[in-house]
Design a protein around this motif. Structure first.
Motif, PDB file in Angstrom:
ATOM      1  N   LEU A   3    -104.976 -29.887  88.533  1.00  0.00           N
ATOM      2  CA  LEU A   3    -104.622 -29.661  90.027  1.00  0.00           C
ATOM      3  C   LEU A   3    -103.535 -29.855  90.181  1.00  0.00           C
ATOM      4  O   LEU A   3    -103.035 -31.133  90.165  1.00  0.00           O
ATOM      5  N   VAL A   4    -102.370 -29.039  91.058  1.00  0.00           N
ATOM      6  CA  VAL A   4    -101.151 -29.551  91.512  1.00  0.00           C
ATOM      7  C   VAL A   4    -101.141 -29.610  92.883  1.00  0.00           C
ATOM      8  O   VAL A   4    -101.952 -28.125  93.331  1.00  0.00           O
ATOM      9  N   LEU A   5    -100.824 -30.857  94.069  1.00  0.00           N
ATOM     10  CA  LEU A   5    -100.254 -30.454  95.019  1.00  0.00           C
ATOM     11  C   LEU A   5     -98.319 -30.213  95.706  1.00  0.00           C
ATOM     12  O   LEU A   5     -98.373 -30.948  94.917  1.00  0.00           O
ATOM     13  N   PHE A   6     -98.087 -29.388  95.738  1.00  0.00           N
ATOM     14  CA  PHE A   6     -97.409 -29.280  97.020  1.00  0.00           C
ATOM     15  C   PHE A   6     -97.192 -30.132  97.738  1.00  0.00           C
ATOM     16  O   PHE A   6     -97.792 -29.873  98.816  1.00  0.00           O
ATOM     17  N   ILE A   7     -95.833 -30.661  98.032  1.00  0.00           N
ATOM     18  CA  ILE A   7     -95.637 -31.606  99.509  1.00  0.00           C
ATOM     19  C   ILE A   7     -93.992 -31.238 100.007  1.00  0.00           C
ATOM     20  O   ILE A   7     -93.251 -31.168  98.908  1.00  0.00           O
ATOM     21  N   GLY A   8     -94.348 -30.902 101.425  1.00  0.00           N
ATOM     22  CA  GLY A   8     -92.974 -30.080 101.712  1.00  0.00           C
ATOM     23  C   GLY A   8     -93.026 -29.462 102.707  1.00  0.00           C
ATOM     24  O   GLY A   8     -93.889 -29.027 102.593  1.00  0.00           O
ATOM     25  N   LEU A   9     -91.669 -29.487 103.632  1.00  0.00           N
ATOM     26  CA  LEU A   9     -91.835 -28.998 104.995  1.00  0.00           C
ATOM     27  C   LEU A   9     -91.614 -27.070 104.062  1.00  0.00           C
ATOM     28  O   LEU A   9     -91.517 -26.928 103.129  1.00  0.00           O
ATOM     29  N   GLN A  10     -91.963 -26.435 105.535  1.00  0.00           N
ATOM     30  CA  GLN A  10     -92.429 -24.928 105.322  1.00  0.00           C
ATOM     31  C   GLN A  10     -90.916 -25.217 105.372  1.00  0.00           C
ATOM     32  O   GLN A  10     -89.912 -24.931 105.689  1.00  0.00           O
ATOM     33  N   GLY A  11     -90.311 -23.349 104.200  1.00  0.00           N
ATOM     34  CA  GLY A  11     -89.307 -23.451 104.456  1.00  0.00           C
ATOM     35  C   GLY A  11     -88.311 -23.851 102.590  1.00  0.00           C
ATOM     36  O   GLY A  11     -86.712 -23.606 102.268  1.00  0.00           O
ATOM     37  N   SER A  12     -88.754 -24.977 102.054  1.00  0.00           N
ATOM     38  CA  SER A  12     -88.922 -25.694 101.439  1.00  0.00           C
ATOM     39  C   SER A  12     -88.763 -25.314 100.031  1.00  0.00           C
ATOM     40  O   SER A  12     -87.786 -25.847  98.246  1.00  0.00           O
ATOM     41  N   ASN A  62     -99.607 -25.847 100.082  1.00  0.00           N
ATOM     42  CA  ASN A  62     -99.542 -26.076 101.151  1.00  0.00           C
ATOM     43  C   ASN A  62     -98.750 -27.088 101.286  1.00  0.00           C
ATOM     44  O   ASN A  62     -97.910 -27.481 100.638  1.00  0.00           O
ATOM     45  N   THR A  63     -97.893 -27.494 102.882  1.00  0.00           N
ATOM     46  CA  THR A  63     -97.902 -28.369 103.033  1.00  0.00           C
ATOM     47  C   THR A  63     -97.475 -30.382 103.141  1.00  0.00           C
ATOM     48  O   THR A  63     -96.959 -30.746 102.190  1.00  0.00           O
ATOM     49  N   ASN A  64     -99.572 -30.050 103.012  1.00  0.00           N
ATOM     50  CA  ASN A  64     -99.360 -31.384 102.116  1.00  0.00           C
ATOM     51  C   ASN A  64     -98.914 -32.529 102.653  1.00  0.00           C
ATOM     52  O   ASN A  64     -99.071 -33.057 101.734  1.00  0.00           O
ATOM     53  N   PRO A  65     -98.113 -32.715 103.730  1.00  0.00           N
ATOM     54  CA  PRO A  65     -97.985 -33.571 104.198  1.00  0.00           C
ATOM     55  C   PRO A  65     -97.949 -35.434 104.731  1.00  0.00           C
ATOM     56  O   PRO A  65     -97.187 -36.193 104.153  1.00  0.00           O
ATOM     57  N   ARG A  66     -99.582 -35.675 104.307  1.00  0.00           N
ATOM     58  CA  ARG A  66     -99.648 -36.856 104.851  1.00  0.00           C
ATOM     59  C   ARG A  66    -101.302 -37.089 103.442  1.00  0.00           C
ATOM     60  O   ARG A  66    -101.765 -36.889 103.278  1.00  0.00           O
ATOM     61  N   LEU A  67    -101.336 -38.654 103.557  1.00  0.00           N
ATOM     62  CA  LEU A  67    -101.815 -38.985 102.647  1.00  0.00           C
ATOM     63  C   LEU A  67    -103.579 -38.441 103.414  1.00  0.00           C
ATOM     64  O   LEU A  67    -104.588 -37.853 101.648  1.00  0.00           O
ATOM     65  N   ALA A  88     -93.099 -32.264  94.984  1.00  0.00           N
ATOM     66  CA  ALA A  88     -92.766 -33.357  95.935  1.00  0.00           C
ATOM     67  C   ALA A  88     -90.850 -32.489  96.659  1.00  0.00           C
ATOM     68  O   ALA A  88     -90.440 -32.548  95.952  1.00  0.00           O
ATOM     69  N   PHE A  89     -91.333 -31.412  97.387  1.00  0.00           N
ATOM     70  CA  PHE A  89     -90.038 -30.807  97.861  1.00  0.00           C
ATOM     71  C   PHE A  89     -88.766 -31.285  98.331  1.00  0.00           C
ATOM     72  O   PHE A  89     -89.487 -30.910  99.703  1.00  0.00           O
ATOM     73  N   GLU A  90     -88.169 -31.809  98.053  1.00  0.00           N
ATOM     74  CA  GLU A  90     -87.595 -32.638  98.706  1.00  0.00           C
ATOM     75  C   GLU A  90     -86.018 -31.554  99.441  1.00  0.00           C
ATOM     76  O   GLU A  90     -85.718 -31.314  98.393  1.00  0.00           O
ATOM     77  N   SER A  91     -86.079 -31.626 100.700  1.00  0.00           N
ATOM     78  CA  SER A  91     -85.234 -30.426 100.899  1.00  0.00           C
ATOM     79  C   SER A  91     -84.850 -31.179 102.843  1.00  0.00           C
ATOM     80  O   SER A  91     -85.121 -32.023 103.136  1.00  0.00           O
ATOM     81  N   ASP A  92     -83.531 -30.743 102.629  1.00  0.00           N
ATOM     82  CA  ASP A  92     -82.560 -30.537 104.306  1.00  0.00           C
ATOM     83  C   ASP A  92     -83.392 -29.397 105.682  1.00  0.00           C
ATOM     84  O   ASP A  92     -83.769 -28.524 105.170  1.00  0.00           O
ATOM     85  N   LEU A 121     -94.562 -35.890 107.660  1.00  0.00           N
ATOM     86  CA  LEU A 121     -94.707 -36.261 106.061  1.00  0.00           C
ATOM     87  C   LEU A 121     -94.384 -37.528 105.348  1.00  0.00           C
ATOM     88  O   LEU A 121     -93.321 -38.096 105.760  1.00  0.00           O
ATOM     89  N   ARG A 122     -95.020 -37.659 104.177  1.00  0.00           N
ATOM     90  CA  ARG A 122     -95.220 -38.898 103.196  1.00  0.00           C
ATOM     91  C   ARG A 122     -95.467 -38.337 102.225  1.00  0.00           C
ATOM     92  O   ARG A 122     -95.903 -38.241 101.935  1.00  0.00           O
ATOM     93  N   TRP A 123     -94.307 -38.890 101.603  1.00  0.00           N
ATOM     94  CA  TRP A 123     -94.349 -38.878  99.740  1.00  0.00           C
ATOM     95  C   TRP A 123     -95.261 -39.567  99.485  1.00  0.00           C
ATOM     96  O   TRP A 123     -95.792 -40.943  99.935  1.00  0.00           O
ATOM     97  N   PRO A 124     -95.792 -38.704  98.434  1.00  0.00           N
ATOM     98  CA  PRO A 124     -97.023 -38.849  97.554  1.00  0.00           C
ATOM     99  C   PRO A 124     -96.388 -40.235  96.818  1.00  0.00           C
ATOM    100  O   PRO A 124     -95.193 -40.206  96.770  1.00  0.00           O
ATOM    101  N   SER A 125     -97.371 -40.659  96.567  1.00  0.00           N
ATOM    102  CA  SER A 125     -97.624 -42.060  95.327  1.00  0.00           C
ATOM    103  C   SER A 125     -98.373 -42.281  94.816  1.00  0.00           C
ATOM    104  O   SER A 125     -99.277 -41.018  94.767  1.00  0.00           O
ATOM    105  N   TYR A 126     -98.227 -42.516  92.987  1.00  0.00           N
ATOM    106  CA  TYR A 126     -99.345 -42.689  91.823  1.00  0.00           C
ATOM    107  C   TYR A 126    -100.274 -43.273  93.266  1.00  0.00           C
ATOM    108  O   TYR A 126    -101.022 -43.152  91.782  1.00  0.00           O
ATOM    109  N   ALA A 127    -100.965 -44.077  93.567  1.00  0.00           N
ATOM    110  CA  ALA A 127    -101.566 -45.303  94.395  1.00  0.00           C
ATOM    111  C   ALA A 127    -102.423 -44.221  94.441  1.00  0.00           C
ATOM    112  O   ALA A 127    -104.250 -44.650  95.134  1.00  0.00           O
TER     113      ALA A 127
END
Length: 152
Positions: A3-12, A62-67, A88-92, A121-127
C-alpha cells in the motif's frame, strides 16, 4: 503486496509519478476520480480494502497531509498484510500554484485549496507504521528524483 501513500501538495507531481512508476503494477485510488461522490472517505477505504483483499498493490494518490488522514489507510494496509510505503513530495509552493494554474477543467483546484493543504501538511514518519519512506522532488527537466527518507 504493498500500500503506497502519496503525501504532498496539489501540483507537486503525484499523479504524474503514479503514471510513470506505478500504473502497470498498482491499483490507482484517488478521490479526484470521483469529485462529486458522497462519502468519499468511506469509498476510498472500501476500494483500498477490496484491492488488498484481492492481493493487489495499491497507490493512494491524494494529498494525505495529516497524520489523521494517513492513519486509517495505514491501518487497512497493515490489517491486510501489505507493506506500507510513503512517498513525500517536496515542492515549492509557488511552483505548485503555477502548475495548477496551467491545468484545465476539474484538474485545476482553487489556489486556496493548495494553501490549506500546505497549512495542514505534516511530513510522515516511521512511527506512523510505514515500512519505507521516500522523498520525491521534480527535476527541472520534468523527471523525478527519489531518495530514501532515512532508516526506521
Amino acid at each position: 503486496m504493498e500500500l503506497v501513500l502519496f503525501i504532498g501538495l496539489q501540483g507537486s507531481g503525484k499523479s504524474s509519478f503514479y503514471r510513470e512508476r506505478f500504473a502497470a503494477t498498482h491499483v490507482h485510488v484517488s478521490k479526484d476520480l470521483w469529485p462529486n461522490a458522497r462519502k468519499r472517505e468511506a469509498r476510498q477505504r472500501r476500494l483500498i480494502d477490496e484491492a488488498l483483499a484481492r492481493g493487489e498493490s495499491v497507490v493512494v494518490d491524494n494529498t494525505n497531509p495529516r497524520l489523521e488522514d494517513r492513519a486509517p489507510l495505514i491501518a487497512i494496509g497493515r490489517e491486510r498484510g501489505a507493506r506500507v510505503v510513503g512517498y513525500a513530495f517536496e515542492s515549492d509552493l509557488e511552483a505548485c500554484l503555477a502548475r495548477n494554474a496551467g491545468r484545465v477543467g476539474r484538474a485545476r483546484v482553487e489556489d486556496k485549496a493548495i494553501l490549506i493543504t500546505r497549512h495542514h501538511l505534516r511530513w510522515p514518519s516511521y512511527a506512523e507504521g510505514f515500512a519505507a519512506l521516500f522523498q520525491v522532488r521534480l527535476t527541472p527537466e520534468g523527471g523525478f528524483l527519489v531518495n530514501s527518507w532515512g532508516t526506521p
